[in-house]
Design a protein around this motif. Structure first.
Motif, short mmCIF file in Angstrom:
data_model
loop_
_atom_site.label_atom_id
_atom_site.label_comp_id
_atom_site.label_asym_id
_atom_site.label_seq_id
_atom_site.Cartn_x
_atom_site.Cartn_y
_atom_site.Cartn_z
N MET A 1 56.14 41.27 52.41
CA MET A 1 55.53 41.02 51.05
C MET A 1 54.56 42.56 50.91
SD MET A 1 54.28 37.12 50.52
CE MET A 1 55.22 35.88 50.57
N SER A 2 54.78 42.77 49.41
CA SER A 2 53.64 43.87 49.17
C SER A 2 52.58 43.75 49.30
CB SER A 2 54.05 44.46 47.67
OG SER A 2 53.08 45.55 47.27
N ASP A 3 51.36 44.70 49.97
CA ASP A 3 50.11 44.58 50.07
C ASP A 3 49.42 44.41 48.59
OD1 ASP A 3 50.33 44.79 52.75
OD2 ASP A 3 50.00 46.87 52.98
N GLU A 4 50.22 44.72 47.41
CA GLU A 4 49.62 44.93 46.19
C GLU A 4 49.44 43.45 45.92
OE1 GLU A 4 48.24 46.92 43.98
OE2 GLU A 4 48.41 48.55 45.53
N VAL A 5 50.21 42.58 46.30
CA VAL A 5 50.66 41.33 45.77
C VAL A 5 49.76 40.31 46.98
CG1 VAL A 5 52.13 39.48 45.27
CG2 VAL A 5 52.69 41.80 44.53
N SER A 6 50.13 40.37 48.15
CA SER A 6 49.57 39.63 49.12
C SER A 6 48.65 40.19 50.13
CB SER A 6 50.56 38.80 49.65
OG SER A 6 51.42 39.70 50.68
N THR A 7 47.95 39.34 50.94
CA THR A 7 47.19 39.87 51.94
C THR A 7 47.19 38.76 53.04
OG1 THR A 7 45.16 40.72 52.76
CG2 THR A 7 44.99 38.84 51.29
N GLN A 8 46.86 39.22 54.12
CA GLN A 8 46.62 37.98 55.43
C GLN A 8 45.65 37.06 54.87
OE1 GLN A 8 45.92 41.29 55.70
NE2 GLN A 8 47.20 42.16 57.43
N ASP A 9 46.33 35.72 55.04
CA ASP A 9 45.59 34.66 54.37
C ASP A 9 44.74 34.13 55.56
OD1 ASP A 9 46.71 34.56 52.00
OD2 ASP A 9 48.60 33.98 52.77
N THR A 10 45.18 33.55 56.54
CA THR A 10 44.05 33.00 57.68
C THR A 10 42.99 33.98 58.01
OG1 THR A 10 45.42 33.89 59.69
CG2 THR A 10 46.06 31.75 58.41
N TYR A 197 41.67 29.34 53.51
CA TYR A 197 42.53 29.41 52.27
C TYR A 197 41.54 30.54 51.35
CZ TYR A 197 44.63 27.81 47.99
OH TYR A 197 45.54 27.71 47.11
N ASN A 198 42.66 31.70 51.42
CA ASN A 198 41.89 33.03 50.83
C ASN A 198 42.00 32.91 49.17
OD1 ASN A 198 41.07 35.80 50.63
ND2 ASN A 198 43.14 36.57 51.41
N TYR A 199 41.24 32.00 48.64
CA TYR A 199 41.29 31.82 47.22
C TYR A 199 40.93 33.02 46.42
CZ TYR A 199 36.05 31.31 46.67
OH TYR A 199 34.65 31.28 46.76
N SER A 200 39.56 33.69 46.97
CA SER A 200 39.09 34.85 46.27
C SER A 200 40.05 36.14 46.00
CB SER A 200 37.84 35.54 46.96
OG SER A 200 38.29 35.76 48.17
N PHE A 235 37.92 25.42 43.76
CA PHE A 235 37.83 25.47 45.06
C PHE A 235 36.45 26.12 45.80
CE2 PHE A 235 39.05 27.11 49.49
CZ PHE A 235 39.30 25.76 50.16
N GLY A 236 36.20 27.39 44.99
CA GLY A 236 35.23 27.90 45.75
C GLY A 236 33.92 27.17 45.74
N PRO A 328 36.02 36.46 43.32
CA PRO A 328 36.99 37.48 43.63
C PRO A 328 36.03 38.58 44.16
CG PRO A 328 36.85 37.22 41.41
CD PRO A 328 36.03 35.78 41.89
N LEU A 329 35.43 38.53 45.20
CA LEU A 329 34.55 39.54 45.71
C LEU A 329 35.08 39.74 47.10
CD1 LEU A 329 32.24 41.82 44.49
CD2 LEU A 329 30.52 40.13 45.57
N ILE A 330 35.51 40.88 47.56
CA ILE A 330 36.06 41.16 48.79
C ILE A 330 35.11 41.84 49.69
CG2 ILE A 330 38.11 41.79 50.29
CD1 ILE A 330 38.46 39.42 48.44
N LEU A 331 34.55 41.56 50.71
CA LEU A 331 33.48 42.37 51.41
C LEU A 331 34.11 43.08 52.50
CD1 LEU A 331 30.78 39.63 51.57
CD2 LEU A 331 31.13 41.51 49.87
N ARG A 332 35.27 42.45 53.34
CA ARG A 332 35.63 43.19 54.18
C ARG A 332 36.83 44.37 54.14
NH1 ARG A 332 35.80 41.43 59.33
NH2 ARG A 332 34.58 39.13 59.66
#
Length: 336
Positions: A1-10, A197-200, A235-236, A328-332
């Motif tokens: 999968m493209s990094d533009e669309v998905s990321t590691q979920d767990t 669950y990586n909802y953000s 879910f948040g 949708p605020l990604i800190l890592r």
């Protein structure tokens, strides 16, 4: 999968940390972690003490090592238990309040349950794991509806990205649902599954897709996006509420356990302080002075309340750090 669309979920994939480290920080039973810390400390204390010169028996004759060490531990135990009781009172005080405040809390809770009922199409469950599972089911079904709505579009790049996004979401949903199945509140299982669950990131991807393909999307597509976004957004706060309740539950358990272990720890500290000196147990066992064995066991037992505190705080602090942001605020940096 493209990094533009998905990321590691767990959580383990997103953190890029070893399974053992995350198990010690989060997954392991806190009693097991406390025992591990105690055994490691005891082994290091005996190992280092048996190699130093002069030996402990000589130090006990020349200066009051035991009196100094265990008198300080008695004071630390009493002070620590007092602080723990204070923490417990603060936690309990959060649940107290005037009637108006309690009514407001109840109204807000029922409003949220009504929103969940409207979202999933059936009464909101009372069990935390079932509540989170129903919300994940809603995001899963709405993601499939979104994908179905764009299957006939002329823009193949849009269709491919939506398909990858849907596969990422449904795969993550299946993993989390499996972990939530049978999970009981009061253990870390429910929150641990919710953290996976990586909802953000999914909310961000929806917004990006809507912006990048604005010209290719019609009203039906935007309605499907809005419905999916609503489910993800719900879910948040549900996860944050479960997390808050779990933290309170854990801190109350921690306070009670520390009170339990503090009494035998005080007894041991007082006993060693009063009755043990260089002549108490002459000779050696396994090449180590008997008096060193006694002091090491006594000192380790007096430290058990602090090891217990360490084990619980490590889990609470780690979980809190990984859920600082809501939405949708990604800190890592690894996710950004």
């Amino acid at each position: 999968m493209s990094d533009e669309v998905s990321t590691q979920d767990t959580m383990r994939e997103r953190a890029d940390e070893s399974r053992l480290k995350l198990w010690l920080l989060l997954g392991a039973n806190r009693t097991v972690v406390t025992v591990v810390l105690s055994v490691v400390f005891f082994a290091l204390f005996v190992g280092v003490g048996s190699q130093l010169e002069p030996p402990l028996s000589v130090l006990l004759e020349e200066r009051g090592v035991i009196e100094t060490l265990f008198s300080a531990m008695i004071g630390a135990l009493i002070t620590g238990v007092t602080l723990v009781v204070t923490i417990s009172q603060l936690i309990i005080s959060e649940e107290n309040g005037p009637l108006g405040e309690q009514h407001r809390r109840m109204s807000e809770t029922m409003d949220f349950r009504d929103h969940v009922t409207d979202l999933v199409g059936k009464p909101s469950p009372a069990d935390p794991s079932s509540l989170l599972r129903n919300l994940i089911n809603a995001t899963d079904s709405r993601a499939e509806q979104f994908q179905a709505s764009v299957d006939g579009v002329d823009d193949r790049e849009l269709a491919d990205e939506v398909e990858e996004f849907t596969e990422s979401l449904t795969g993550n949903a299946d993993t989390v649902r499996e972990k939530l199945d049978g999970a009981q509140f009061g253990t870390f299982e429910v929150l641990n599954a919710a953290l996976d669950y990586n909802y953000s990131w999914k909310i961000f991807q929806l917004e990006r897709l809507e912006d990048d393909y604005e010209d290719a999307l019609n009203d039906d597509h935007r309605d499907a996006i809005d419905e999916l976004r609503t489910a993800l957004v719900m879910f948040g706060p549900a996860r944050e509420h479960v997390k808050t309740l779990y933290f309170q539950w854990e801190l109350i358990d921690l306070s009670r356990l520390i009170l339990y272990v503090a009494i035998p720890a005080l007894l041991v500290a007082g006993g060693v302080f009063t009755f043990v000196d260089a002549s108490t147990a002459p000779g050696t066992t396994a090449g180590v002075e008997n008096v060193l064995w006694i002091v090491a066991v006594g000192f380790t037992i007096t430290l058990v309340p602090f090891f217990l505190l360490t084990a619980y705080v490590l889990r609470i602090a780690t979980a809190a750090k990984r859920t600082l942001a809501i939405g949708p605020l990604i800190l890592r940096s690894s996710q950004r």
